[in-house]
Design a protein around this motif. Structure first.
Motif, PDB file in Angstrom:
ATOM      1  N   SER A  65     -80.626  61.517 112.297  1.00 30.81           N
ATOM      2  CA  SER A  65     -80.205  61.058 110.981  1.00 30.81           C
ATOM      3  C   SER A  65     -78.962  61.828 110.556  1.00 30.81           C
ATOM      4  O   SER A  65     -78.924  63.059 110.645  1.00 30.81           O
ATOM      5  N   PHE A  66     -77.964  61.087 110.089  1.00 30.36           N
ATOM      6  CA  PHE A  66     -76.743  61.666 109.548  1.00 30.36           C
ATOM      7  C   PHE A  66     -76.723  61.294 108.069  1.00 30.36           C
ATOM      8  O   PHE A  66     -76.519  60.124 107.718  1.00 30.36           O
ATOM      9  N   ASP A  67     -76.938  62.261 107.199  1.00 24.94           N
ATOM     10  CA  ASP A  67     -77.147  61.973 105.790  1.00 24.94           C
ATOM     11  C   ASP A  67     -76.139  62.740 104.937  1.00 24.94           C
ATOM     12  O   ASP A  67     -76.088  63.971 104.972  1.00 24.94           O
ATOM     13  N   SER A  68     -75.319  62.002 104.190  1.00 25.99           N
ATOM     14  CA  SER A  68     -74.380  62.605 103.228  1.00 25.99           C
ATOM     15  C   SER A  68     -73.413  63.577 103.903  1.00 25.99           C
ATOM     16  O   SER A  68     -73.100  64.636 103.365  1.00 25.99           O
ATOM     17  N   ASP A  69     -72.942  63.210 105.087  1.00 25.75           N
ATOM     18  CA  ASP A  69     -71.914  63.986 105.788  1.00 25.75           C
ATOM     19  C   ASP A  69     -70.540  63.405 105.471  1.00 25.75           C
ATOM     20  O   ASP A  69     -70.402  62.203 105.225  1.00 25.75           O
ATOM     21  N   THR A  70     -69.519  64.261 105.517  1.00 23.56           N
ATOM     22  CA  THR A  70     -68.158  63.831 105.205  1.00 23.56           C
ATOM     23  C   THR A  70     -67.224  64.247 106.321  1.00 23.56           C
ATOM     24  O   THR A  70     -67.270  65.396 106.792  1.00 23.56           O
ATOM     25  N   PHE A  71     -66.360  63.310 106.733  1.00 18.77           N
ATOM     26  CA  PHE A  71     -65.406  63.523 107.809  1.00 18.77           C
ATOM     27  C   PHE A  71     -64.014  63.202 107.265  1.00 18.77           C
ATOM     28  O   PHE A  71     -63.797  62.101 106.764  1.00 18.77           O
ATOM     29  N   VAL A  72     -63.089  64.145 107.368  1.00 16.57           N
ATOM     30  CA  VAL A  72     -61.746  63.952 106.818  1.00 16.57           C
ATOM     31  C   VAL A  72     -60.708  64.201 107.898  1.00 16.57           C
ATOM     32  O   VAL A  72     -60.724  65.250 108.560  1.00 16.57           O
ATOM     33  N   GLY A  73     -59.808  63.243 108.088  1.00 18.40           N
ATOM     34  CA  GLY A  73     -58.738  63.361 109.060  1.00 18.40           C
ATOM     35  C   GLY A  73     -57.429  63.774 108.420  1.00 18.40           C
ATOM     36  O   GLY A  73     -57.404  64.251 107.273  1.00 18.40           O
ATOM     37  N   PRO A  74     -56.310  63.565 109.112  1.00 16.18           N
ATOM     38  CA  PRO A  74     -55.000  63.977 108.609  1.00 16.18           C
ATOM     39  C   PRO A  74     -54.368  62.915 107.724  1.00 16.18           C
ATOM     40  O   PRO A  74     -54.878  61.794 107.598  1.00 16.18           O
ATOM     41  N   SER A  75     -53.258  63.264 107.135  1.00 19.93           N
ATOM     42  CA  SER A  75     -52.498  62.282 106.380  1.00 19.93           C
ATOM     43  C   SER A  75     -51.889  61.255 107.335  1.00 19.93           C
ATOM     44  O   SER A  75     -51.791  61.488 108.537  1.00 19.93           O
ATOM     45  N   GLY A  76     -51.472  60.121 106.815  1.00 22.64           N
ATOM     46  CA  GLY A  76     -50.893  59.058 107.642  1.00 22.64           C
ATOM     47  C   GLY A  76     -51.789  57.854 107.677  1.00 22.64           C
ATOM     48  O   GLY A  76     -53.018  57.948 107.557  1.00 22.64           O
ATOM     49  N   SER A  77     -51.199  56.693 107.869  1.00 23.90           N
ATOM     50  CA  SER A  77     -51.941  55.445 107.746  1.00 23.90           C
ATOM     51  C   SER A  77     -52.989  55.260 108.840  1.00 23.90           C
ATOM     52  O   SER A  77     -54.019  54.621 108.611  1.00 23.90           O
ATOM     53  N   THR A  78     -52.764  55.814 110.028  1.00 26.70           N
ATOM     54  CA  THR A  78     -53.719  55.599 111.120  1.00 26.70           C
ATOM     55  C   THR A  78     -54.798  56.666 111.180  1.00 26.70           C
ATOM     56  O   THR A  78     -55.771  56.517 111.912  1.00 26.70           O
ATOM     57  N   GLY A  79     -54.651  57.747 110.434  1.00 30.22           N
ATOM     58  CA  GLY A  79     -55.631  58.820 110.482  1.00 30.22           C
ATOM     59  C   GLY A  79     -55.650  59.497 111.839  1.00 30.22           C
ATOM     60  O   GLY A  79     -54.691  59.442 112.608  1.00 30.22           O
ATOM     61  N   GLY A  80     -56.775  60.147 112.149  1.00 30.21           N
ATOM     62  CA  GLY A  80     -56.883  60.825 113.434  1.00 30.21           C
ATOM     63  C   GLY A  80     -58.304  61.250 113.715  1.00 30.21           C
ATOM     64  O   GLY A  80     -59.105  61.511 112.810  1.00 30.21           O
TER      65      GLY A  80
END
Length: 257
Positions: A146-161
């Motif tokens: 179970s993955f609950d209330s996790d947050t994943f943030v990439g870099p700036s830019g339209s395609t992300g990373g």
């Protein structure tokens, strides 16, 4: 944690002090530097074991790797579980590394529950800047997660990373399927691919999650096989620059609403 002392040996020592049945490693508030990757291997030989790694809250407890992979947890028996909760994994690099890698060389044994809960994966520059994990969570062979209330943030830019969550079975083992994955209330922001579904994965439910920025929300590529039972339901939000959901293989029992 002062953000300057290498805590890799200390985490390895703490794990080594646990009994065969496992236990809990707790981090207080603070920033903990890790200069090298840390590998934790649960006992072989069919020992029932459970490992919990817990912090004091997202961005209250920060585990920081400047330029390496984070934590790898190896499992070699059925009825061994992993629980990671209430912390941040941060990186000082622009892709190329994995924050949390969970490997089970004996998939589809007796299914017992695992969870990754309230964990934040981001660049150490704050996220949506320059630094990002190549993959937040990479799972091979472990079932019932179970993955609950996790947050994943990439870099700036339209395609992300990078990848948010990547799921895989074990192709050279029989049975090779990993089953039962529940992803709820998770956020994928500026992540190139939020959820990657690899080969021999069955029983995925995605609910109340947000895929914003980046290129693809959920991907099941044509080169994979053995996927079954995928349900994308219950208030998910998609706002990526490419395909919101890219399914390029046959999936039996597919539900989307």
């Amino acid at each position: 944690g002062n953000g300057h002392t290498n805590n890799s040996p200390a985490l390895s020592r703490a794990f080594a002090t646990l009994p065969p049945g496992g236990g809990c490693i707790s981090f207080p508030a603070g920033k903990f530097l890790f200069s090298t990757p840390v590998t934790l291997s649960l006992p072989a030989g069919g020992v029932v074991s459970s490992l919990t790694i817990v912090g004091s809250g997202q961005d209250s407890t920060i585990l920081y790797w400047a330029a390496s992979n984070g934590i790898t947890i190896n499992i070699s028996a059925s009825r061994q579980t992993v629980h990671v909760r209430d912390m941040t994994f941060s990186t000082g690099s622009a892709g190329g590394y994995t924050a949390l890698n969970i490997n089970n060389s004996q998939p589809l044994g007796i299914v017992t529950a695992n969870d990754i809960t309230h964990v934040y994966f981001r660049g150490d520059d704050g996220g949506q800047a320059t630094d990002y994990w190549g993959a937040g969570i990479y799972v091979v062979g472990q079932s019932d997660m179970s993955f609950d209330s996790d947050t994943f943030v990439g870099p700036s830019g339209s395609t992300g990373g990078g990848l948010g969550i990547s799921l895989h079975g074990v192709a050279n083992t029989s049975p090779n399927y990993a089953v039962i994955f529940n992803i709820s209330k998770c956020g994928f922001f500026q992540i190139e691919t939020g959820l990657e579904i690899g080969a021999y994965i069955q029983g995925i439910a995605v609910t109340q999650s947000n895929f914003t920025g980046g290129t693809t929300g959920i991907s099941a590529t044509a080169s994979q096989s053995g996927t079954d039972e995928l349900a994308i339901t219950g208030g998910n939000q998609f706002n990526t620059t490419g395909n919101q959901i890219a399914i390029q293989q046959g999936i039996a029992h597919l539900i989307m609403n």
